[in-house]
Each structure stands twice: as structure tokens, then as C-alpha cells.
Design a protein around this motif. Structure first.
Motif, PDB file in Angstrom:
ATOM      1  N   GLY A   1       3.580   2.111   0.069  1.00 53.89           N
ATOM      2  CA  GLY A   1       2.295   2.538   0.562  1.00 53.89           C
ATOM      3  C   GLY A   1       2.126   3.262   1.825  1.00 53.89           C
ATOM      4  N   TRP A   2       2.536   2.598   2.753  1.00 55.97           N
ATOM      5  CA  TRP A   2       2.700   2.950   4.270  1.00 55.97           C
ATOM      6  C   TRP A   2       3.124   4.562   4.375  1.00 55.97           C
ATOM      7  N   ASN A   3       4.612   4.160   3.916  1.00 51.87           N
ATOM      8  CA  ASN A   3       5.279   5.347   4.102  1.00 51.87           C
ATOM      9  C   ASN A   3       5.095   6.594   3.142  1.00 51.87           C
ATOM     10  N   LYS A   4       4.252   6.441   2.224  1.00 49.87           N
ATOM     11  CA  LYS A   4       3.610   7.570   1.326  1.00 49.87           C
ATOM     12  C   LYS A   4       2.377   7.917   2.005  1.00 49.87           C
ATOM     13  N   HIS A   5       1.836   7.282   3.051  1.00 52.83           N
ATOM     14  CA  HIS A   5       0.611   7.392   3.706  1.00 52.83           C
ATOM     15  C   HIS A   5      -0.493   7.404   2.639  1.00 52.83           C
TER      16      HIS A   5
ATOM     17  N   ASN B   1       6.349   5.894   9.799  1.00 55.07           N
ATOM     18  CA  ASN B   1       7.186   5.505   8.780  1.00 55.07           C
ATOM     19  C   ASN B   1       7.559   4.049   9.244  1.00 55.07           C
ATOM     20  N   PHE B   2       7.663   3.241   8.183  1.00 52.79           N
ATOM     21  CA  PHE B   2       8.009   1.784   8.357  1.00 52.79           C
ATOM     22  C   PHE B   2       9.427   1.499   7.805  1.00 52.79           C
TER      23      PHE B   2
ATOM     24  N   GLU C   1       8.346  -8.436   9.971  1.00 53.07           N
ATOM     25  CA  GLU C   1       8.932  -7.596  11.317  1.00 53.07           C
ATOM     26  C   GLU C   1       9.628  -6.244  10.569  1.00 53.07           C
ATOM     27  N   TYR C   2       9.110  -5.394  11.373  1.00 53.93           N
ATOM     28  CA  TYR C   2       9.700  -3.958  10.908  1.00 53.93           C
ATOM     29  C   TYR C   2       9.526  -3.098  11.979  1.00 53.93           C
ATOM     30  N   TYR C   3      10.055  -1.786  11.781  1.00 54.91           N
ATOM     31  CA  TYR C   3      10.160  -0.865  12.823  1.00 54.91           C
ATOM     32  C   TYR C   3       9.266   0.109  12.447  1.00 54.91           C
TER      33      TYR C   3
END
Length: 129
Positions: free
Chosen positions: A18-22, A76-77, A92-94
Motif C-alpha cells: 500500500g505504501w509503495n503504491k502510495h 518507498n519502503f 524494521e524497514y528502509y
């Protein structure tokens, strides 16, 4: 009530996707209406605020939309590690902001009835990629 590994894996996948697709609507659907959200980035997006906390879904949506539009348009995560403890997930993520730099992030999610009721975000150092 403890979270199952399958629930956690699906939640993390949906949240990252969801986040990477905004796709803020999809991400928001994972949160309770009365979310307690805390992040130092709140003060980056709203410098006039004295608090880094958000206490409802509508305000959280406004914050995320403004952050994506004005501050982090290419956000982007990339997930690194997931820990489960009872009704909590530590993810934990970048966070890659511009394709050249990334920040290590740990986010703690607390759940009730399958929805996030509390989220706290902690940022590490930024590094070149």
C-alpha cells in the motif's frame, strides 16, 4: 490475544505494498478510527505543531497525503525484519526518500480486533545507496 504469524505476514505485505503504491486508502483501512500515531516526521510536515502525535484516522490521512505531496513524493519502503510479541508487531524497514538515500526505520504497531490502534515510528541514520 496473540497475533498469528500468517496474519502478521499478510499485514506487513499489504502495508508495504500500500505504501509503495502510495495508496493511502488501503493503508488507512488497516488502522482504527481512534489511532494513536507518533512520529518525529509529523513536525517536519507540520513545523508549527508542538506535538508529534496524531490521534485520529482523518488527521492521519491528511498528514500522510501532505507528506507524500510536499515532503516525500518518491517514498518507498523495503522490509528488513519482523518481530511478533503478543498483539504487537515490530517492523524494521528502509525508507527510501529520493532513490539515493535511505533511512532505517522501526515501527511498532499495536493491534486490537485486527486493526492498528497505536503506531510509533523511530528513525535511524540516513545512508547513501
Amino acid at each position: 490475544m496473540a497475533l498469528s504469524e500468517s496474519f502478521v505476514n499478510q499485514h506487513v505485505k499489504n502495508w508495504i505494498d500500500g505504501w509503495n503504491k502510495h495508496d493511502i486508502k488501503t493503508v488507512l483501512s488497516m488502522y482504527s478510527e481512534n489511532i494513536e500515531f507518533s512520529s518525529p516526521k509529523v513536525k517536519v510536515v507540520y513545523p508549527e505543531r508542538t506535538s508529534s502525535k496524531i490521534s485520529n484516522q482523518k488527521e492521519l490521512e491528511e498528514y500522510w497525503l501532505k507528506a507524500l505531496k510536499n515532503n516525500f513524493p518518491s517514498l518507498n519502503f523495503t522490509p528488513k525484519e519482523v518481530l511478533i510479541q503478543e498483539n504487537k508487531i515490530l517492523l524494521e524497514y528502509y525508507a527510501t526518500l529520493d532513490g539515493k538515500h535511505r533511512t532505517s526505520v522501526i515501527e511498532k504497531f499495536e493491534f486490537q480486533d485486527g486493526l492498528i490502534t497505536k503506531s510509533s515510528v523511530f528513525y535511524g541514520s540516513e545512508e547513501a545507496i
